[in-house]
Design a protein around this motif. Sequence first.
Motif, PDB file in Angstrom:
ATOM      1  N   LYS A   1     124.672  34.091  31.823  1.00  9.00           N
ATOM      2  CA  LYS A   1     124.933  35.478  32.193  1.00  9.00           C
ATOM      3  C   LYS A   1     125.222  35.610  33.682  1.00  9.00           C
ATOM      4  N   ASP A   2     124.667  34.684  34.470  1.00  7.94           N
ATOM      5  CA  ASP A   2     124.777  34.784  35.917  1.00  7.94           C
ATOM      6  C   ASP A   2     125.953  34.010  36.493  1.00  7.94           C
ATOM      7  N   LEU A   3     126.671  33.265  35.658  1.00 11.47           N
ATOM      8  CA  LEU A   3     127.774  32.448  36.155  1.00 11.47           C
ATOM      9  C   LEU A   3     128.893  33.313  36.730  1.00 11.47           C
ATOM     10  N   GLU A   4     129.378  32.926  37.904  1.00  8.88           N
ATOM     11  CA  GLU A   4     130.543  33.571  38.524  1.00  8.88           C
ATOM     12  C   GLU A   4     131.579  32.488  38.786  1.00  8.88           C
ATOM     13  N   LEU A   5     132.560  32.394  37.880  1.00  9.24           N
ATOM     14  CA  LEU A   5     133.554  31.325  37.925  1.00  9.24           C
ATOM     15  C   LEU A   5     134.957  31.918  38.064  1.00  9.24           C
ATOM     16  N   LYS A   6     135.849  31.174  38.654  1.00 15.02           N
ATOM     17  CA  LYS A   6     137.224  31.619  38.855  1.00 15.02           C
ATOM     18  C   LYS A   6     138.121  31.269  37.674  1.00 15.02           C
ATOM     19  N   ASN A   7     137.848  30.147  37.035  1.00 20.82           N
ATOM     20  CA  ASN A   7     138.748  29.639  36.012  1.00 20.82           C
ATOM     21  C   ASN A   7     138.203  29.766  34.593  1.00 20.82           C
ATOM     22  N   LEU A  17     129.731  23.463  34.361  1.00 24.37           N
ATOM     23  CA  LEU A  17     130.843  24.402  34.413  1.00 24.37           C
ATOM     24  C   LEU A  17     131.191  24.778  35.854  1.00 24.37           C
ATOM     25  N   LYS A  18     130.178  24.877  36.718  1.00 23.60           N
ATOM     26  CA  LYS A  18     130.439  25.154  38.134  1.00 23.60           C
ATOM     27  C   LYS A  18     131.236  24.017  38.767  1.00 23.60           C
ATOM     28  N   GLN A  19     130.850  22.786  38.453  1.00 22.67           N
ATOM     29  CA  GLN A  19     131.550  21.632  39.011  1.00 22.67           C
ATOM     30  C   GLN A  19     133.001  21.581  38.538  1.00 22.67           C
TER      31      GLN A  19
END
Length: 457
Positions: free
Chosen positions: A162-168, A129-131
């Motif tokens: 829980k720790d994910l910080e995503l823009k989209n 998901l980060k990629q």
Amino acid sequence: MVSQAALSLILMLDYSGSMEQPLDKTPKIQIVQKQVHALLSSVPPQASSEAIVFGTKPEKECKDVRMMNGKNATLQKQILDMKPGAFGKTPLTHGFRALVSRLQKYPGTRAVVITDGADTCGENPCEFLKQVDSKIKTEKPYEIFMVGLDLKEDKSQMQCFKDLELKNFKITFADIDSKEDLLNQLKASQSLNKDIETEIKDSMRTGNTGIKIFKMKGQNKAGGSRSSNNKDLKPPAPPAHLEITGAPEDARFSISGEKHSQTWEGPFTISVPPGEYKIRFEDANNGTEITFKLAQGTLTKIPWAQLMKNAVGAVDMNEMALTLKWTPENSTKEIHGDIKPIETLARLDNKTVAPPNIPFGKWNIEVISPPWLAKRMKPRSVVIANGTRNKINITELFGDELKWVDAPQTAGPQVMVIQNKDLQEERHFLPAGQFRHIPMLKDSEANWLSPEPPTKN
């Protein structure tokens, strides 16, 4: 680009072998199937949704991901009929690949993911998901509601969501361990509570029923904007929203009016054209019907009990020498509306009385009398069944803290002297014949004194 959601819902469901394991004495997959079936029933029957499932065909191993789509009624049947594959893997990352692809095609569609374990195919879904997040750009983040159901030893691996910080992507992750929590999370995935502006006080319509009406943000006027080419074309009015609070996933309801008719299940919110409707709980024995006007741009919450002929259970307690305070749990408040705590008074004269009627649901009960026990014992949780006689053995319920001693049978009053484990004493005056058996804390001892008669002058 598609300007609005063309699907009602995109699901990603885990059908791996571990979903056959029990939770609350029921296989996890059966809990998920019933609740997802109810969730799909809350959207219009003519609407379409999609489901991405994995784990049904173990022979495909990490490629065991399939897509199902169609009208919601068709998808409901497919989800119920499908079975987990024995020893099926959990290709969670591969499932997210398919999910992201569908969200890109249908932006604005909400997605719900339910799994009971981490990826077992050597990939990391959070890194994936980060990629993806670094390569795409959206006008509005894709919204994904994700549930980790009974994760056990996989809890730590799933913490990354829980720790994910995503823009989209906006990912809401919940780690839960009960079917009640799953139902609450599925409700949250479609909840309109965040869009509530204010409560509308309308006692003429709601009376003392516990029904509540809320004005929704930005929906008090006709929705949408007029096209420059169609200045005289009025946009459609905002819908009315309805929720039956406190209902379980298998409770079935119907709504019928001039403009719309629909059946649905559970506590999920439905959206209908504004108007007057007959709203019914479809239960042959206890269901009833009310007529209610649903206004545009509002959310009406009707307690489930308002659609029942009977919503109480008789409570038969073997020992009534205790005055109890009954405090409803949140789930009981949802069933009945603004229900208040109830007191059942001690019966000291040993006469037979009719058992009290208590609204059904979960309650916390605590002892508030006699005074030497008030606020000294931890509350107990009990469940009252609807429309039946509930027998509660108070001695067993409080048995870890309570004992009973025989009171002296004398013609006159007595003074009870209680000594606790810290050797502190307290005295209580007991009228003659009021108690036969005295409830006491197990770590206390009682002695008895007879009051001295008043001296004569």
